[in-house]
Scaffold this motif. Structure first.
Motif, PDB file in Angstrom:
ATOM      1  N   ALA A 198       0.814  -1.214   0.000  1.00 22.33           N
ATOM      2  CA  ALA A 198       0.000   0.000   0.000  1.00 22.33           C
ATOM      3  C   ALA A 198       0.850   1.267   0.000  1.00 22.33           C
ATOM      4  O   ALA A 198       0.316   2.365  -0.133  1.00 22.33           O
ATOM      5  CB  ALA A 198      -0.915   0.001   1.231  1.00 22.33           C
ATOM      6  N   GLU A 199       2.160   1.100   0.092  1.00 27.96           N
ATOM      7  CA  GLU A 199       3.051   2.256   0.170  1.00 27.96           C
ATOM      8  C   GLU A 199       2.954   3.107  -1.100  1.00 27.96           C
ATOM      9  O   GLU A 199       2.967   2.605  -2.219  1.00 27.96           O
ATOM     10  CB  GLU A 199       4.490   1.777   0.354  1.00 27.96           C
ATOM     11  N   GLY A 200       2.834   4.395  -0.896  1.00 28.04           N
ATOM     12  CA  GLY A 200       2.786   5.326  -2.014  1.00 28.04           C
ATOM     13  C   GLY A 200       1.411   5.527  -2.621  1.00 28.04           C
ATOM     14  O   GLY A 200       1.254   6.313  -3.550  1.00 28.04           O
ATOM     15  N   LEU A 201       0.423   4.811  -2.109  1.00 29.57           N
ATOM     16  CA  LEU A 201      -0.925   4.981  -2.647  1.00 29.57           C
ATOM     17  C   LEU A 201      -1.639   6.071  -1.860  1.00 29.57           C
ATOM     18  O   LEU A 201      -1.804   5.982  -0.659  1.00 29.57           O
ATOM     19  CB  LEU A 201      -1.718   3.671  -2.551  1.00 29.57           C
ATOM     20  N   GLN A 228     -10.044   9.167   0.719  1.00 30.58           N
ATOM     21  CA  GLN A 228      -9.186   9.108   1.904  1.00 30.58           C
ATOM     22  C   GLN A 228      -9.504   7.906   2.778  1.00 30.58           C
ATOM     23  O   GLN A 228      -8.622   7.299   3.371  1.00 30.58           O
ATOM     24  CB  GLN A 228      -9.300  10.397   2.730  1.00 30.58           C
ATOM     25  N   GLY A 229     -10.786   7.521   2.856  1.00 35.51           N
ATOM     26  CA  GLY A 229     -11.159   6.337   3.636  1.00 35.51           C
ATOM     27  C   GLY A 229     -10.488   5.083   3.079  1.00 35.51           C
ATOM     28  O   GLY A 229     -10.000   4.239   3.839  1.00 35.51           O
ATOM     29  N   LEU A 230     -10.440   4.982   1.779  1.00 37.93           N
ATOM     30  CA  LEU A 230      -9.776   3.849   1.140  1.00 37.93           C
ATOM     31  C   LEU A 230      -8.271   3.892   1.382  1.00 37.93           C
ATOM     32  O   LEU A 230      -7.643   2.864   1.641  1.00 37.93           O
ATOM     33  CB  LEU A 230     -10.089   3.844  -0.355  1.00 37.93           C
ATOM     34  N   VAL A 231      -7.697   5.082   1.347  1.00 38.31           N
ATOM     35  CA  VAL A 231      -6.270   5.247   1.649  1.00 38.31           C
ATOM     36  C   VAL A 231      -5.988   4.770   3.064  1.00 38.31           C
ATOM     37  O   VAL A 231      -5.010   4.031   3.304  1.00 38.31           O
ATOM     38  CB  VAL A 231      -5.825   6.719   1.469  1.00 38.31           C
ATOM     39  N   ASP A 232      -6.842   5.155   4.014  1.00 40.46           N
ATOM     40  CA  ASP A 232      -6.664   4.744   5.413  1.00 40.46           C
ATOM     41  C   ASP A 232      -6.742   3.224   5.567  1.00 40.46           C
ATOM     42  O   ASP A 232      -5.954   2.623   6.306  1.00 40.46           O
ATOM     43  CB  ASP A 232      -7.712   5.424   6.305  1.00 40.46           C
ATOM     44  N   VAL A 233      -7.689   2.598   4.852  1.00 42.80           N
ATOM     45  CA  VAL A 233      -7.824   1.146   4.902  1.00 42.80           C
ATOM     46  C   VAL A 233      -6.564   0.486   4.337  1.00 42.80           C
ATOM     47  O   VAL A 233      -6.039  -0.476   4.912  1.00 42.80           O
ATOM     48  CB  VAL A 233      -9.094   0.679   4.139  1.00 42.80           C
ATOM     49  N   PHE A 234      -6.075   0.998   3.216  1.00 41.33           N
ATOM     50  CA  PHE A 234      -4.857   0.443   2.626  1.00 41.33           C
ATOM     51  C   PHE A 234      -3.657   0.618   3.550  1.00 41.33           C
ATOM     52  O   PHE A 234      -2.814  -0.279   3.661  1.00 41.33           O
ATOM     53  CB  PHE A 234      -4.576   1.089   1.259  1.00 41.33           C
ATOM     54  N   ARG A 235      -3.568   1.761   4.211  1.00 43.69           N
ATOM     55  CA  ARG A 235      -2.445   1.976   5.151  1.00 43.69           C
ATOM     56  C   ARG A 235      -2.536   1.000   6.326  1.00 43.69           C
ATOM     57  O   ARG A 235      -1.526   0.447   6.755  1.00 43.69           O
ATOM     58  CB  ARG A 235      -2.425   3.415   5.634  1.00 43.69           C
ATOM     59  N   ALA A 236      -3.743   0.814   6.856  1.00 45.52           N
ATOM     60  CA  ALA A 236      -3.919  -0.137   7.965  1.00 45.52           C
ATOM     61  C   ALA A 236      -3.555  -1.546   7.506  1.00 45.52           C
ATOM     62  O   ALA A 236      -2.862  -2.287   8.217  1.00 45.52           O
ATOM     63  CB  ALA A 236      -5.366  -0.098   8.474  1.00 45.52           C
ATOM     64  N   PHE A 237      -3.995  -1.895   6.304  1.00 50.55           N
ATOM     65  CA  PHE A 237      -3.632  -3.198   5.756  1.00 50.55           C
ATOM     66  C   PHE A 237      -2.112  -3.304   5.627  1.00 50.55           C
ATOM     67  O   PHE A 237      -1.516  -4.325   5.982  1.00 50.55           O
ATOM     68  CB  PHE A 237      -4.281  -3.415   4.383  1.00 50.55           C
ATOM     69  N   GLY A 238      -1.481  -2.268   5.117  1.00 47.44           N
ATOM     70  CA  GLY A 238      -0.031  -2.271   4.932  1.00 47.44           C
ATOM     71  C   GLY A 238       0.715  -2.441   6.238  1.00 47.44           C
ATOM     72  O   GLY A 238       1.693  -3.188   6.305  1.00 47.44           O
ATOM     73  N   ASP A 239       0.260  -1.758   7.271  1.00 49.36           N
ATOM     74  CA  ASP A 239       0.907  -1.901   8.581  1.00 49.36           C
ATOM     75  C   ASP A 239       0.742  -3.322   9.124  1.00 49.36           C
ATOM     76  O   ASP A 239       1.686  -3.917   9.635  1.00 49.36           O
ATOM     77  CB  ASP A 239       0.324  -0.894   9.584  1.00 49.36           C
ATOM     78  N   ASN A 240      -0.462  -3.845   9.006  1.00 46.79           N
ATOM     79  CA  ASN A 240      -0.746  -5.206   9.456  1.00 46.79           C
ATOM     80  C   ASN A 240       0.069  -6.206   8.626  1.00 46.79           C
ATOM     81  O   ASN A 240       0.651  -7.150   9.159  1.00 46.79           O
ATOM     82  CB  ASN A 240      -2.244  -5.491   9.333  1.00 46.79           C
ATOM     83  N   ARG A 292       4.152 -10.167   7.608  1.00 44.91           N
ATOM     84  CA  ARG A 292       5.173 -10.532   6.624  1.00 44.91           C
ATOM     85  C   ARG A 292       6.504 -10.782   7.315  1.00 44.91           C
ATOM     86  O   ARG A 292       7.220 -11.731   6.988  1.00 44.91           O
ATOM     87  CB  ARG A 292       5.315  -9.445   5.566  1.00 44.91           C
ATOM     88  N   GLU A 293       6.851  -9.954   8.286  1.00 46.35           N
ATOM     89  CA  GLU A 293       8.109 -10.144   9.019  1.00 46.35           C
ATOM     90  C   GLU A 293       8.106 -11.474   9.770  1.00 46.35           C
ATOM     91  O   GLU A 293       9.092 -12.204   9.752  1.00 46.35           O
ATOM     92  CB  GLU A 293       8.348  -8.983   9.982  1.00 46.35           C
ATOM     93  N   ARG A 294       6.998 -11.787  10.397  1.00 42.99           N
ATOM     94  CA  ARG A 294       6.894 -13.078  11.108  1.00 42.99           C
ATOM     95  C   ARG A 294       6.992 -14.242  10.120  1.00 42.99           C
ATOM     96  O   ARG A 294       7.668 -15.232  10.378  1.00 42.99           O
ATOM     97  CB  ARG A 294       5.573 -13.164  11.870  1.00 42.99           C
TER      98      ARG A 294
END
Length: 107
Positions: A32-35, A43-55, A60-62
């Motif tokens: 989601a980076e850069g979107l 903006q609501g969709l951007v927020d959802v994508f950012r939350a998804f990206g953080d999660n 992914r690291e695990r």
């Protein structure tokens, strides 16, 4: 005699495949980076994508840690099977050399 077998080639290939997956997970950052609003339109969709990206980043690291462990485990298992197979073959060769050659059916 045991009727268990190990496909060393398949174990090695699995280790390589998992290693490739590990590299892909390591190399691909947050999807989601850069979107932004310009790309997604809301903006609501951007927020959802950012939350998804953080999660996604956390999981992914695990997952990459587990993939690395599994690849290493498979490589170690393949090496151990090869070592055992080699040692057994050497032992059998040694036994063959020590067995007297009897003619006419022997013992």
């Amino acid at each position: 005699m045991s009727d268990q077998t190990a496909d060393i080639g398949r174990i090695k290939e699995s280790a390589k495949s998992i290693s490739r997956i590990h590299r892909e997970f390591t190399g691909n950052a947050n999807p989601a980076e850069g979107l932004g609003v310009g790309t997604l339109g809301d903006q609501g969709l951007v927020d959802v994508f950012r939350a998804f990206g953080d999660n996604w980043k956390i999981h992914r690291e695990r997952l990459t840690e587990e993939l690395e462990k599994l690849s290493s485990l498979l490589s170690t298992a393949a090496k151990a099977y090869e070592d055992i197979d080699h040692a057994l073959a050497e032992a059998l060769r040694g036994t063959d050399k020590k067995t007297p050659n009897t003619k006419g059916g022997g013992r």
